[in-house]
Design a protein around this motif. Structure first.
Motif, PDB file in Angstrom:
ATOM      1  N   THR A 160     -16.237   1.243  -4.675  1.00  0.00           N
ATOM      2  CA  THR A 160     -16.479  -0.042  -4.011  1.00  0.00           C
ATOM      3  C   THR A 160     -17.916  -0.483  -4.204  1.00  0.00           C
ATOM      4  O   THR A 160     -18.192  -1.660  -4.494  1.00  0.00           O
ATOM      5  CB  THR A 160     -16.155   0.082  -2.509  1.00  0.00           C
ATOM      6  OG1 THR A 160     -14.874   0.659  -2.338  1.00  0.00           O
ATOM      7  CG2 THR A 160     -16.200  -1.286  -1.833  1.00  0.00           C
TER       8      THR A 160
ATOM      9  N   ASP B 187       0.473   5.139   0.797  1.00  0.00           N
ATOM     10  CA  ASP B 187      -0.505   6.087   1.316  1.00  0.00           C
ATOM     11  C   ASP B 187       0.033   7.497   1.365  1.00  0.00           C
ATOM     12  O   ASP B 187       1.221   7.731   1.594  1.00  0.00           O
ATOM     13  CB  ASP B 187      -1.029   5.643   2.683  1.00  0.00           C
ATOM     14  CG  ASP B 187      -0.072   5.860   3.845  1.00  0.00           C
ATOM     15  OD1 ASP B 187       0.608   6.884   3.899  1.00  0.00           O
ATOM     16  OD2 ASP B 187      -0.025   4.984   4.733  1.00  0.00           O
TER      17      ASP B 187
ATOM     18  N   GLN C 148      -9.374  -4.451  -1.843  1.00  0.00           N
ATOM     19  CA  GLN C 148      -8.290  -5.227  -1.270  1.00  0.00           C
ATOM     20  C   GLN C 148      -8.289  -6.617  -1.902  1.00  0.00           C
ATOM     21  O   GLN C 148      -9.336  -7.130  -2.332  1.00  0.00           O
ATOM     22  CB  GLN C 148      -8.459  -5.352   0.238  1.00  0.00           C
ATOM     23  CG  GLN C 148      -8.351  -4.022   0.989  1.00  0.00           C
ATOM     24  CD  GLN C 148      -6.914  -3.531   1.113  1.00  0.00           C
ATOM     25  OE1 GLN C 148      -6.040  -4.223   1.636  1.00  0.00           O
ATOM     26  NE2 GLN C 148      -6.667  -2.327   0.617  1.00  0.00           N
TER      27      GLN C 148
ATOM     28  N   PHE D 275      -7.466   1.944   0.157  1.00  0.00           N
ATOM     29  CA  PHE D 275      -8.243   2.183   1.377  1.00  0.00           C
ATOM     30  C   PHE D 275      -8.238   3.659   1.719  1.00  0.00           C
ATOM     31  O   PHE D 275      -7.447   4.454   1.193  1.00  0.00           O
ATOM     32  CB  PHE D 275      -7.718   1.354   2.555  1.00  0.00           C
ATOM     33  CG  PHE D 275      -6.350   1.749   3.065  1.00  0.00           C
ATOM     34  CD1 PHE D 275      -6.182   2.803   3.965  1.00  0.00           C
ATOM     35  CD2 PHE D 275      -5.222   1.052   2.652  1.00  0.00           C
ATOM     36  CE1 PHE D 275      -4.938   3.153   4.437  1.00  0.00           C
ATOM     37  CE2 PHE D 275      -3.960   1.404   3.117  1.00  0.00           C
ATOM     38  CZ  PHE D 275      -3.823   2.460   4.009  1.00  0.00           C
ATOM     39  N   THR D 276      -9.095   4.009   2.671  1.00  0.00           N
ATOM     40  CA  THR D 276      -9.095   5.337   3.304  1.00  0.00           C
ATOM     41  C   THR D 276      -9.070   5.139   4.810  1.00  0.00           C
ATOM     42  O   THR D 276      -9.458   4.081   5.322  1.00  0.00           O
ATOM     43  CB  THR D 276     -10.344   6.165   2.929  1.00  0.00           C
ATOM     44  OG1 THR D 276     -11.512   5.509   3.458  1.00  0.00           O
ATOM     45  CG2 THR D 276     -10.475   6.311   1.421  1.00  0.00           C
TER      46      THR D 276
ATOM     47  N   TRP E  21     -10.549   2.874   9.422  1.00  0.00           N
ATOM     48  CA  TRP E  21      -9.968   2.247   8.230  1.00  0.00           C
ATOM     49  C   TRP E  21     -11.079   1.556   7.449  1.00  0.00           C
ATOM     50  O   TRP E  21     -11.831   0.752   8.001  1.00  0.00           O
ATOM     51  CB  TRP E  21      -8.910   1.235   8.641  1.00  0.00           C
ATOM     52  CG  TRP E  21      -8.125   0.652   7.489  1.00  0.00           C
ATOM     53  CD1 TRP E  21      -6.915   1.065   7.040  1.00  0.00           C
ATOM     54  CD2 TRP E  21      -8.495  -0.470   6.684  1.00  0.00           C
ATOM     55  NE1 TRP E  21      -6.500   0.290   5.989  1.00  0.00           N
ATOM     56  CE2 TRP E  21      -7.457  -0.663   5.738  1.00  0.00           C
ATOM     57  CE3 TRP E  21      -9.595  -1.320   6.640  1.00  0.00           C
ATOM     58  CZ2 TRP E  21      -7.477  -1.671   4.780  1.00  0.00           C
ATOM     59  CZ3 TRP E  21      -9.644  -2.323   5.683  1.00  0.00           C
ATOM     60  CH2 TRP E  21      -8.582  -2.483   4.778  1.00  0.00           C
ATOM     61  N   GLN E  22     -11.169   1.876   6.152  1.00  0.00           N
ATOM     62  CA  GLN E  22     -12.176   1.239   5.316  1.00  0.00           C
ATOM     63  C   GLN E  22     -11.586   0.924   3.949  1.00  0.00           C
ATOM     64  O   GLN E  22     -10.934   1.779   3.329  1.00  0.00           O
ATOM     65  CB  GLN E  22     -13.412   2.131   5.162  1.00  0.00           C
ATOM     66  CG  GLN E  22     -14.126   2.386   6.485  1.00  0.00           C
ATOM     67  CD  GLN E  22     -15.497   2.987   6.290  1.00  0.00           C
ATOM     68  OE1 GLN E  22     -16.412   2.353   5.788  1.00  0.00           O
ATOM     69  NE2 GLN E  22     -15.633   4.250   6.692  1.00  0.00           N
ATOM     70  N   ALA E  23     -11.809  -0.295   3.513  1.00  0.00           N
ATOM     71  CA  ALA E  23     -11.255  -0.754   2.240  1.00  0.00           C
ATOM     72  C   ALA E  23     -11.999  -0.129   1.077  1.00  0.00           C
ATOM     73  O   ALA E  23     -13.232  -0.020   1.082  1.00  0.00           O
ATOM     74  CB  ALA E  23     -11.335  -2.267   2.156  1.00  0.00           C
TER      75      ALA E  23
ATOM     76  N   SER F 153       0.848  -1.193   0.000  1.00  0.00           N
ATOM     77  CA  SER F 153       0.000   0.000   0.000  1.00  0.00           C
ATOM     78  C   SER F 153       0.880   1.238   0.000  1.00  0.00           C
ATOM     79  O   SER F 153       1.918   1.274   0.674  1.00  0.00           O
ATOM     80  CB  SER F 153      -0.928   0.013   1.215  1.00  0.00           C
ATOM     81  OG  SER F 153      -1.937  -0.962   1.098  1.00  0.00           O
TER      82      SER F 153
ATOM     83  N   HIS G 245     -15.302   5.548  -2.276  1.00  0.00           N
ATOM     84  CA  HIS G 245     -16.116   4.426  -1.808  1.00  0.00           C
ATOM     85  C   HIS G 245     -17.332   4.179  -2.698  1.00  0.00           C
ATOM     86  O   HIS G 245     -17.938   3.100  -2.633  1.00  0.00           O
ATOM     87  CB  HIS G 245     -16.505   4.634  -0.353  1.00  0.00           C
ATOM     88  CG  HIS G 245     -15.359   4.442   0.584  1.00  0.00           C
ATOM     89  ND1 HIS G 245     -14.898   3.204   0.947  1.00  0.00           N
ATOM     90  CD2 HIS G 245     -14.532   5.340   1.189  1.00  0.00           C
ATOM     91  CE1 HIS G 245     -13.856   3.333   1.747  1.00  0.00           C
ATOM     92  NE2 HIS G 245     -13.612   4.626   1.904  1.00  0.00           N
TER      93      HIS G 245
END
Length: 997
Positions: free
Chosen positions: A570, A368, A507, A450-451, A502-504, A366, A567
Motif C-alpha cells: 500500500t 478471506d 480497495q 485487506f487485513t 480492519w485496514q485496507a 473479498s 501494507h
C-alpha cells in the motif's frame, strides 16, 4: 432406529472408544455434593449430616435407574428442579455439557459462537437458555462458576462432562440459593470420595469422526476414588482427568441484505441483495479437565471437604469465506437479461453485473482466510466445613477462590476480485450462484484486499465466603427448621480487547485518489493458494464456485511479518502519486490503557429460610418461606478516547489529538428478594407445587465496561465533518429483576415414570438493549450507541414432561422406555422504540432499522423460542442399551441489529449516517441494523452400547446429527423475514469403550 443402526455400523470399524463411567450414589451423598436429594434446599459441597442415612441407596448403573434417580431429586426437592444424573451424561449422545443441558425440560441452546455473530455456526452448541431467557446463573457444587469471557456465566461447552456426577436446573429460587438467575440456575455437581463405598477405578477412551471434516480425533478419561478408616478419622480421595479433541466442519451459504431500488422497474420499488456469500469453517477444539477432592471426617459430627477443579479449553478456526463487497445501488442486469421478482418486488433470480467504474469495473468480492485461536482456563479451589456442635444445630462454612483467564487472537487476510457478473437463483431453497469458472480460478484476476487483527486478554478473580446456621425446630409442630446465613464476594475483572483492526491493502474506493491501481497478485506475488471447497461442500447440496483464490494460510498465521509485507505494498503504491506524509499509516492491533476494562465488584448477602410442614395437622402441605437481602458495590475504570487528528480538515474546525480521558464510574444498589415454595401431596404419587419469588440478574461485565471510543473524519468532497461512537458498555446499568410465579402438578406413577406440568409467569423490569442517543464531548455531538435499561417484558409459558419405562410389556419388550418434554413460552416487551434522527439519516433504534430507514417495532426477547421439545426413546435389556434422541426448537431472535453498521449503499459509513461513501443521496444513506433470527432447528442423535460383567465393561457407538440437519438464519426486513444464511455441519460418529473396577 434403522437410521441409527446404519450410520453406526459404518463408523464402528474406523473408531476406538469413550463414555462416562457410572457409580453408585446414595441420596444422602448426593445432598452432600450440592444436589437436593430429599432435602429442602441444595447443600454446599460436603454439607451432609454426619453418619449414614437410612435412605435406600439408588445405584446408577443404567438409563432407567438414572432416570429414576433424576425423578427422585425432582420429586423430593422443595424447589422446582429438573436433573440429569451421571449415567445420562455418559449415555446421551452428547459431547459437551451444553448439549446435555438441552435434554432438560425448558432448556434450549444456541448453535452460534456468539448471538451477535450469526455467520459462525457452533456444532457443539454454545449459549444456554432456560424458559427462553438468557439470564442463566451457573454454579459448580453450589458455588460461583464463570469463564473469563466478559460474562458472568460458565461456558458450559468448556467443561468435560466426564468430570460430573450430575446437573441440576432450578426454575424458581429459594432464599438460600445465590442470586443471579432469572431464567434459572444450572448447578454442575462433581463426585466426592464418600459417594462410593470403596475403591473405584475407571478408564475410558474414544475416537470421533465427522463425515465433512473426515479427521479422527481421540478422547480419554480416567478416575480413581477410595476411602479409608485411619487413626485420625475416615479419609477419602478422588482424582478425575479427561481429555478430548473435536474436529468439525461447517459449510454455509449466505445472502446479503436486500436494498430498495426505484430505478430498475418503472414505477415500482424492488429489492435486491448485493450478492451471495459462501464459507467453510474448520473448527478444532481441545478440552482438558482435572478434578480432585479430599474428604476427612475426624469425628461423627465434623466433616471437612476440599476440592480442586480446572477446565482448559482451546479452539482454532481455519475459515475460508468469499463475500460480496459491492454497492447494491450500482447492480444492474447483465446485457440482454432481466431480473425476475416476485409479486412483492423481491428479487428471485437473474444475472447481476456492476458497470460502475468506481467499483473497479465489476462486482467486488473479498476472499478471506481467517485464523482464530482462543485459550480459556477456569480454576476453582474450594473448602467446606460441616459441623454439628449439638444435635439440633448444623453449622457450615465455605471458602472459594475462582481464577479464570481467556486469551484470544484473530487474524484475517483477504484477496479481492471484481467479477464481471454472477448468476443468482434464490428460488430453490439454498441460494445458487454461478460465475465464469475460468475467471474466478485465475489468480491474475485477484488483488490484495485487506487485513484485520484483533486480540483479547481477560482475567477474572473471585473470592467468596459463606456461612450457614441450620437449626432443627421440629418438636412435633408446624415449624421444622430455620436456616440463616450470609455470603460475601470480592470479584476483580480485568478485560482487555482491541477493536477489530480492519485496514485496507487495496480497495476499489481507494483508486485513483489514494493509490493508482489495485495491488494485483501478478504484480505482487506474495503467498496465495487456490482453495477447493470440495465436491462434498454442503454435503453436495449447494451450487457455488468451488475453486477460489485465497491468501495462503501463512498470510494469517505468520503475523505480524505477513501484515507488514502486505501494507508495504500500500505504501509503495500510494507514494507513486502522493507525498509519503499523506499516505495511509499502518499499525498492528495493540492493547492500550484506553481499551482496558477494569471492574471491581463486591456483593453482600444475608438470607433466612423457614421450613414448615402441616402433616401433623392432617394437611399434607410443606414448604419454605424466605428472604434474601443483596447489596452490590461496583467500581468501573476506563476511558473516553478522543478521535485522532484529521488530515485535510480546514482551520477553525474541531481539533482532536487522540488523547484519553479517564473514567471512574461507581454503581451501588441493593434488593430484597422474597420467596415462597409450597408442596402439597394430594396422594402418595400425585403432588402439586406453587412458588412465588423475586429474582435478579446483574448485567454482564462487558455491558458494564467504561470505554467510549470516539471517531471523526472530514469529507473533502462535501466539506463535512463526520462523527460516530459505539461504547463498549454502560457502568450505570441496573440489574434486571423479575417477579415470578410457578404452579406445577406432578404424577409419579412408576419407576422411571412420571407426568408433570408446570405453568409459569415472569414480569421483568429494566431489560437491556443497545440504544443510540446524542452524546456531547468537548462541544461535539456524537451519536453514541450503548446498552441501556429500556423497559419491561412479560414471559409466560408451560412445561410438560412425560417419562415412562414400559416394564408392563412382556419379555424383551419390557426394555423399552421414553423420556420427553415440551415447552411453550411467549413474551411481550415494552421498550422505548424511538430512534435518533440527525439530518437525513436514521440511527439504529432499540429494535433495529431496515436498509430503507424503516424503524422496526417491538421485538420478543432474544433467545426465546415459542415452542421446543425433546423426545428420547430408549431400550435397555441385558447387555444392550440403545437410545435415540431428537431435540427441536422453533424460531427465535438472535439479536436486534447485527447485520449492519454501515451505509446502505454498501460502503463504509463516513459521516455518522449523514454521508455514505461520498454518496449524498439521502435514501442511500442509512445507518441500518437488521434483527436476526434463527429459524426452527431440530437434530437427531443416537447411541448403542453393550455392557458386560455387571456394567464394568462397556463399548458402543454414539452418533450426532444423523439426519444432516440444516440450520437457517433469517433477517427481518420491511419485505418480511428473509433468508440470511444456510448452514450444515458434520454427521459425527464416536466409538467408545470404558472399564470400571
Amino acid at each position: 432406529m434403522g437410521v441409527l443402526c446404519a450410520g453406526a455400523s459404518v463408523a464402528v470399524f474406523a473408531l476406538t472408544a469413550l463414555s462416562t463411567p457410572a457409580f453408585a450414589q446414595t441420596t444422602t451423598d448426593a445432598a452432600a455434593n450440592g444436589q437436593p436429594a430429599g432435602t429442602a434446599a441444595p447443600a454446599q459441597a460436603g454439607a451432609s449430616a454426619p453418619g449414614k442415612s437410612a435412605a435406600a441407596e439408588i445405584v446408577v448403573t443404567g438409563q432407567r435407574a438414572s432416570i429414576a434417580n433424576a425423578l427422585s431429586i425432582k420429586r423430593n426437592a422443595n424447589q422446582i428442579v429438573d436433573s440429569i444424573s451421571a449415567d445420562d451424561i455418559g449415555k446421551l449422545p452428547d459431547r459437551s455439557v451444553t448439549e446435555t443441558l438441552q435434554r432438560i425440560t425448558g432448556v434450549t441452546i444456541d448453535h452460534f459462537i456468539s448471538r451477535q455473530d450469526p455467520d459462525h455456526f457452533s456444532v457443539e452448541g454454545s449459549g444456554v437458555n432456560i424458559r427462553g431467557l438468557t439470564f442463566v446463573r451457573s454454579e459448580l457444587n453450589g458455588r460461583d462458576a464463570f469463564s473469563a469471557n466478559g460474562g458472568r456465566v460458565l461456558s458450559f461447552e468448556d467443561v468435560p462432562p466426564e468430570l460430573l456426577a450430575g446437573v441440576d436446573v432450578y426454575k424458581n429460587p429459594s432464599a438460600d440459593l445465590i442470586e443471579g438467575g432469572i431464567g434459572g440456575l444450572v448447578n454442575l455437581r462433581t463426585r466426592l470420595p464418600f459417594d462410593s463405598k470403596g475403591q473405584v477405578i475407571s478408564v475410558s477412551t474414544s475416537g470421533t469422526l465427522g463425515d465433512l471434516r473426515n479427521q479422527l480425533e481421540p478422547s480419554f478419561s480416567a478416575l480413581y476414588s477410595n476411602r479409608w478408616n485411619t487413626p485420625i478419622g475416615e479419609i477419602g480421595v478422588i482424582a478425575d482427568v479427561a481429555y478430548s479433541i473435536s474436529a468439525t466442519r461447517t459449510d454455509g451459504v449466505q445472502v446479503e441484505p436486500y436494498y430498495p431500488r426505484t430505478d430498475l422497474v418503472p414505477g415500482q420499488t424492488v429489492y435486491i441483495p448485493k450478492g451471495i456469500d459462501w464459507r467453510r469453517l474448520d473448527f478444532t477444539r481441545k478440552r482438558f479437565g482435572a478434578y480432585g477432592a479430599l474428604q476427612w471426617k475426624p469425628a461423627d459430627n465434623l466433616e471437612v471437604t476440599t476440592t480442586f477443579f480446572q477446565s482448559r479449553y482451546k479452539f482454532h478456526w481455519a475459515e475460508h469465506a468469499i463475500f460480496a463487497q459491492d454497492n447494491a445501488y450500482n447492480i444492474v442486469p447483465a446485457a440482454g437479461t432481466q431480473f425476475q421478482f416476485d409479486k412483492n418486488g423481491v428479487f428471485q433470480q437473474g444475472t447481476e453485473t456492476d458497470p460502475n467504474p468506481a467499483d473497479g469495473g465489476g462486482m467486488p468480492f473479498s476472499d478471506d482466510v481467517r485464523s482464530a485461536d482462543q485459550n480459556s482456563v477456569t480454576t476453582d479451589i474450594s473448602g467446606h466445613i460441616s459441623w454439628h456442635p449439638i444435635e439440633r444445630l448444623h453449622v457450615s462454612a465455605d471458602l472459594q477462590h475462582v481464577h479464570a483467564t481467556n486469551k484470544s487472537f484473530d487474524s484475517t487476510v483477504a484477496t479481492g476480485i471484481n467479477l464481471p457478473s454472477e448468476t443468482v437463483d434464490l428460488t430453490k431453497g439454498v441460494p445458487s450462484v454461478s460465475v465464469d469458472p475460468s475467471y474466478i480460478a485465475n489468480s491474475s484476476n485477484y488483488y490484495w484486499a485487506f487485513t484485520m487483527d484483533e486480540k483479547q486478554h481477560n482475567v477474572g478473580n473471585e473470592w467468596a465466603y459463606r456461612a450457614d446456621l441450620d437449626y432443627d425446630l421440629d418438636t412435633g409442630g408446624i415449624l421444622k427448621s430455620f436456616k440463616f446465613g450470609g455470603r460475601m464476594t470480592n470479584t476483580h475483572q480485568n478485560n482487555q480487547a482491541t477493536p477489530y483492526n480492519w485496514q485496507a491493502v487495496s480497495q476499489t474506493w481507494q483508486v485513483p485518489g489514494v493509490i493508482p491501481s489495485l495491488a494485483y497478485l501478478s504484480q505482487y506475488p506474495l503467498a496465495s493458494q487456490t482453495f477447493d471447497f470440495g465436491n462434498n461442500f454442503y454435503h453436495g447440496g449447494a451450487n457455488v464456485p468451488l475453486a477460489v483464490v485465497f491468501p495462503a494460510t501463512s498470510q494469517a498465521t505468520d503475523y505480524p511479518g505477513s501484515y507488514i509485507a502486505l501494507h508495504n505494498i500500500t505504501t509503495q503504491l500510494c507514494e507513486q502519486i502522493n507525498p509519503a506524509s499523506s499516505c495511509p499509516s499502518f499499525a498492528l492491533a495493540q492493547y492500550t490503557a484506553a481499551n482496558q476494562n477494569v471492574l471491581h465488584e463486591k456483593s453482600y448477602a444475608l438470607y433466612g429460610v423457614l421450613n414448615f410442614d402441616f402433616d401433623n395437622l392432617g394437611l399434607p402441605l410443606s414448604g419454605n418461606v424466605g428472604l434474601r437481602y443483596v447489596h452490590t458495590d461496583l467500581n468501573a475504570e476506563g476511558f473516553i478516547v478522543q478521535p485522532n487528528p484529521i488530515s485535510g480538515a480546514p482551520a477553525g474546525g474541531p481539533v482532536f489529538d487522540g488523547q484519553s480521558q479517564a473514567i471512574n464510574a461507581k454503581n451501588k444498589y441493593h434488593f430484597f428478594l422474597p420467596s415462597l415454595n409450597l408442596l402439597y401431596k394430594i396422594t402418595p404419587r400425585l403432588q402439586a407445587r406453587f412458588a412465588v419469588a423475586r429474582a435478579m440478574t446483574r448485567p454482564d461485565y462487558t455491558q458494564l465496561q467504561a470505554y467510549t471510543p470516539l471517531s471523526a473524519s472530514y469529507d473533502t468532497t462535501t466539506g463535512t465533518y463526520n462523527f460516530n461512537s459505539t461504547a463498549s458498555g454502560n457502568p450505570n446499568l441496573k440489574p434486571i429483576t423479575s417477579n415470578q410465579v410457578d404452579a406445577a402438578l406432578e404424577w409419579y406413577f412408576g419407576k422411571a415414570s412420571s407426568l408433570t406440568a408446570t405453568v409459569f409467569y415472569k414480569h421483568l423490569n429494566d431489560i437491556i438493549r443497545n440504544v443510540t442517543e446524542p452524546y456531547v464531548f468537548d462541544g461535539v455531538t456524537y451519536p453514541l450507541t450503548a446498552p441501556y435499561n429500556v423497559g419491561t417484558a412479560n414471559i409466560k409459558g408451560v412445561e410438560i414432561g412425560y417419562n415412562q419405562a414400559f416394564t408392563f410389556l412382556p419379555g424383551l419388550l419390557s426394555g423399552f422406555g421414553i423420556t420427553s418434554n415440551f415447552t411453550y413460552v411467549d413474551s411481550k416487551t415494552k421498550v422505548n422504540a424511538s430512534g435518533l434522527q440527525s439530518g437525513s439519516a436514521s440511527f439504529v433504534s432499540i429494535n433495529g432499522v431496515d436498509t430503507n430507514g424503516a424503524i422496526f417495532g417491538n421485538l420478543p426477547l432474544e433467545g426465546l423460542s415459542k415452542y421446543s421439545y425433546n423426545l428420547t426413546g430408549y431400550y435397555e435389556k441385558g447387555i444392550l442399551s440403545v437410545r435415540l434422541a431428537y431435540n427441536w426448537r422453533s424460531k427465535y431472535l438472535l439479536a436486534t441489529n447485527v447485520n449492519g453498521t454501515q451505509g446502505s449503499d454498501g460502503t463504509p459509513l463516513t459521516a455518522g449516517g449523514v454521508q455514505c461513501g461520498g454518496n449524498t443521496a439521502a435514501d442511500h444513506c442509512v445507518l441500518w441494523g437488521l434483527p436476526t433470527y434463527n429459524a426452527s432447528y431440530g437434530q437427531l442423535d443416537g447411541s448403542i452400547f453393550f455392557k458386560f460383567m455387571h456394567d464394568k465393561v462397556s463399548f458402543g457407538i454414539e452418533a450426532q446429527n444423523l439426519t444432516n440437519a440444516q440450520n437457517r438464519v433469517l433477517m427481518k426486513q420491511s419485505i418480511g423475514l428473509m433468508g440470511r444464511a444456510w448452514f450444515v455441519s458434520d454427521r459425527r460418529y464416536t466409538a467408545s469403550m470404558r472399564l470400571t473396577f
